[in-house]
Design a protein around this motif. Structure first.
Motif, PDB file in Angstrom:
ATOM      1  N   SER A  61       0.835  -1.206   0.000  1.00 33.95           N
ATOM      2  CA  SER A  61       0.000   0.000   0.000  1.00 33.95           C
ATOM      3  C   SER A  61       0.870   1.257   0.000  1.00 33.95           C
ATOM      4  N   ASP A  62       2.020   1.226   0.707  1.00 36.37           N
ATOM      5  CA  ASP A  62       2.917   2.382   0.690  1.00 36.37           C
ATOM      6  C   ASP A  62       3.489   2.601  -0.705  1.00 36.37           C
ATOM      7  N   LEU A  63       3.898   1.511  -1.343  1.00 34.85           N
ATOM      8  CA  LEU A  63       4.446   1.621  -2.696  1.00 34.85           C
ATOM      9  C   LEU A  63       3.391   2.120  -3.681  1.00 34.85           C
ATOM     10  N   ARG A  64       2.164   1.633  -3.531  1.00 33.51           N
ATOM     11  CA  ARG A  64       1.075   2.050  -4.419  1.00 33.51           C
ATOM     12  C   ARG A  64       0.793   3.545  -4.237  1.00 33.51           C
ATOM     13  N   ALA A  65       0.777   3.998  -2.966  1.00 32.37           N
ATOM     14  CA  ALA A  65       0.529   5.411  -2.700  1.00 32.37           C
ATOM     15  C   ALA A  65       1.645   6.276  -3.286  1.00 32.37           C
ATOM     16  N   LYS A  66       2.874   5.820  -3.147  1.00 32.37           N
ATOM     17  CA  LYS A  66       4.015   6.551  -3.698  1.00 32.37           C
ATOM     18  C   LYS A  66       3.920   6.644  -5.219  1.00 32.37           C
ATOM     19  N   LEU A  67       3.532   5.533  -5.851  1.00 33.52           N
ATOM     20  CA  LEU A  67       3.369   5.514  -7.304  1.00 33.52           C
ATOM     21  C   LEU A  67       2.286   6.490  -7.748  1.00 33.52           C
ATOM     22  N   HIS A  68       1.135   6.470  -7.062  1.00 33.87           N
ATOM     23  CA  HIS A  68       0.037   7.361  -7.435  1.00 33.87           C
ATOM     24  C   HIS A  68       0.432   8.825  -7.230  1.00 33.87           C
ATOM     25  N   ASP A  69       1.199   9.108  -6.180  1.00 34.13           N
ATOM     26  CA  ASP A  69       1.663  10.480  -5.967  1.00 34.13           C
ATOM     27  C   ASP A  69       2.546  10.947  -7.124  1.00 34.13           C
ATOM     28  N   ARG A  70       3.439  10.079  -7.564  1.00 37.59           N
ATOM     29  CA  ARG A  70       4.317  10.441  -8.670  1.00 37.59           C
ATOM     30  C   ARG A  70       3.526  10.629  -9.961  1.00 37.59           C
ATOM     31  N   LEU A  71       2.541   9.751 -10.203  1.00 36.50           N
ATOM     32  CA  LEU A  71       1.712   9.893 -11.408  1.00 36.50           C
ATOM     33  C   LEU A  71       0.923  11.194 -11.375  1.00 36.50           C
ATOM     34  N   ASP A  72       0.376  11.543 -10.203  1.00 41.66           N
ATOM     35  CA  ASP A  72      -0.366  12.796 -10.074  1.00 41.66           C
ATOM     36  C   ASP A  72       0.545  13.997 -10.315  1.00 41.66           C
ATOM     37  N   LYS A  73       1.779  13.907  -9.832  1.00 42.75           N
ATOM     38  CA  LYS A  73       2.736  14.995 -10.035  1.00 42.75           C
ATOM     39  C   LYS A  73       3.027  15.163 -11.527  1.00 42.75           C
ATOM     40  N   PHE A  74       3.212  14.052 -12.245  1.00 36.79           N
ATOM     41  CA  PHE A  74       3.458  14.129 -13.677  1.00 36.79           C
ATOM     42  C   PHE A  74       2.270  14.751 -14.401  1.00 36.79           C
ATOM     43  N   LYS A  75       1.050  14.372 -13.992  1.00 41.50           N
ATOM     44  CA  LYS A  75      -0.143  14.936 -14.628  1.00 41.50           C
ATOM     45  C   LYS A  75      -0.226  16.440 -14.392  1.00 41.50           C
ATOM     46  N   ARG A  76       0.080  16.863 -13.161  1.00 41.82           N
ATOM     47  CA  ARG A  76       0.043  18.297 -12.862  1.00 41.82           C
ATOM     48  C   ARG A  76       1.094  19.040 -13.678  1.00 41.82           C
ATOM     49  N   ASP A  77       2.277  18.450 -13.828  1.00 41.63           N
ATOM     50  CA  ASP A  77       3.338  19.092 -14.591  1.00 41.63           C
ATOM     51  C   ASP A  77       2.964  19.233 -16.060  1.00 41.63           C
ATOM     52  N   ARG A  78       2.216  18.270 -16.593  1.00 38.94           N
ATOM     53  CA  ARG A  78       1.783  18.327 -17.988  1.00 38.94           C
ATOM     54  C   ARG A  78       0.625  19.290 -18.182  1.00 38.94           C
ATOM     55  N   GLY A  79      -0.041  19.633 -17.107  1.00 35.47           N
ATOM     56  CA  GLY A  79      -1.165  20.552 -17.208  1.00 35.47           C
ATOM     57  C   GLY A  79      -2.484  19.864 -17.474  1.00 35.47           C
ATOM     58  N   GLU A  80      -2.584  18.603 -17.177  1.00 36.66           N
ATOM     59  CA  GLU A  80      -3.851  17.894 -17.373  1.00 36.66           C
ATOM     60  C   GLU A  80      -4.858  18.335 -16.313  1.00 36.66           C
ATOM     61  N   PRO A  81      -6.132  18.374 -16.675  1.00 33.65           N
ATOM     62  CA  PRO A  81      -7.142  18.730 -15.680  1.00 33.65           C
ATOM     63  C   PRO A  81      -7.220  17.658 -14.594  1.00 33.65           C
ATOM     64  N   GLU A  82      -7.438  18.120 -13.367  1.00 29.69           N
ATOM     65  CA  GLU A  82      -7.435  17.185 -12.249  1.00 29.69           C
ATOM     66  C   GLU A  82      -8.801  16.566 -11.975  1.00 29.69           C
ATOM     67  N   THR A  83      -9.857  17.331 -12.217  1.00 30.29           N
ATOM     68  CA  THR A  83     -11.182  16.806 -11.894  1.00 30.29           C
ATOM     69  C   THR A  83     -11.944  16.508 -13.186  1.00 30.29           C
ATOM     70  N   ARG A  84     -13.004  15.767 -13.032  1.00 29.42           N
ATOM     71  CA  ARG A  84     -13.838  15.402 -14.177  1.00 29.42           C
ATOM     72  C   ARG A  84     -14.514  16.629 -14.785  1.00 29.42           C
ATOM     73  N   ASP A  85     -14.931  17.570 -13.915  1.00 33.17           N
ATOM     74  CA  ASP A  85     -15.579  18.785 -14.411  1.00 33.17           C
ATOM     75  C   ASP A  85     -14.626  19.602 -15.283  1.00 33.17           C
ATOM     76  N   GLU A  86     -13.365  19.713 -14.844  1.00 37.75           N
ATOM     77  CA  GLU A  86     -12.382  20.452 -15.633  1.00 37.75           C
ATOM     78  C   GLU A  86     -12.149  19.768 -16.984  1.00 37.75           C
ATOM     79  N   LEU A  87     -12.098  18.452 -16.951  1.00 36.09           N
ATOM     80  CA  LEU A  87     -11.890  17.692 -18.186  1.00 36.09           C
ATOM     81  C   LEU A  87     -13.053  17.902 -19.149  1.00 36.09           C
ATOM     82  N   GLU A  88     -14.282  17.835 -18.630  1.00 35.30           N
ATOM     83  CA  GLU A  88     -15.461  18.039 -19.473  1.00 35.30           C
ATOM     84  C   GLU A  88     -15.503  19.451 -20.026  1.00 35.30           C
ATOM     85  N   ALA A  89     -15.140  20.444 -19.203  1.00 33.16           N
ATOM     86  CA  ALA A  89     -15.137  21.830 -19.662  1.00 33.16           C
ATOM     87  C   ALA A  89     -14.101  22.025 -20.767  1.00 33.16           C
ATOM     88  N   GLU A  90     -12.951  21.394 -20.619  1.00 36.37           N
ATOM     89  CA  GLU A  90     -11.909  21.491 -21.643  1.00 36.37           C
ATOM     90  C   GLU A  90     -12.373  20.868 -22.953  1.00 36.37           C
TER      91      GLU A  90
END
Length: 132
Positions: A61-90
């Protein structure tokens, strides 16, 4: 001669001779190397290596959480929308832009077709009266 080769193969495959990395490092530190003698090693031998224990393994579970944190960081760096509403608006904005682009292209096409008058070709009559 065959017996010597067989003995060497048996030594090679003997599980007692298969050492782990920790055991090999410990042998190098204590100087009990079986492959080189003191005369062969000479002053150019490697300095003793400090054996450091491996860090404790993390839970799944610690490794999974660490992986998800890194994936979220990459998404934020790319500028992807974080929520479903933002994605739909885009996506909605992108569809609107495409629709506007199509409308402008069609409007431009119609304007060009009106600006260029198309003359109909004259009908040619090939009826020649008979001469009798």
């Amino acid at each position: 001669m065959l017996c010597g080769q067989k003995r060497q193969a048996d030594k090679k495959l003997d599980p007692a001779n298969n050492l782990t990395t920790d055991q090999l490092l410990a042998q190098q530190i204590t100087g009990a190397t079986t492959t080189t003698t003191e005369a062969e090693a000479g002053p150019s031998s490697l300095p003793p290596v400090q054996i450091a224990p491996l860090p404790p393994t993390a839970s799944i579970s610690d490794l999974r959480a660490k992986l998800h944190d890194r994936l979220d960081k990459f998404k934020r760096d790319r500028g992807e929308p974080e929520t479903r509403d933002e994605l739909e608006a885009e996506r909605r904005a992108k569809r609107g832009e495409m629709r506007d682009k199509r409308r402008k292209e069609r409007k431009e096409q119609r304007r060009k077709s009106k600006a260029e008058p198309t003359a109909k070709p004259a009908k040619v009559c090939f009826d020649i009266p008979d001469r009798k």
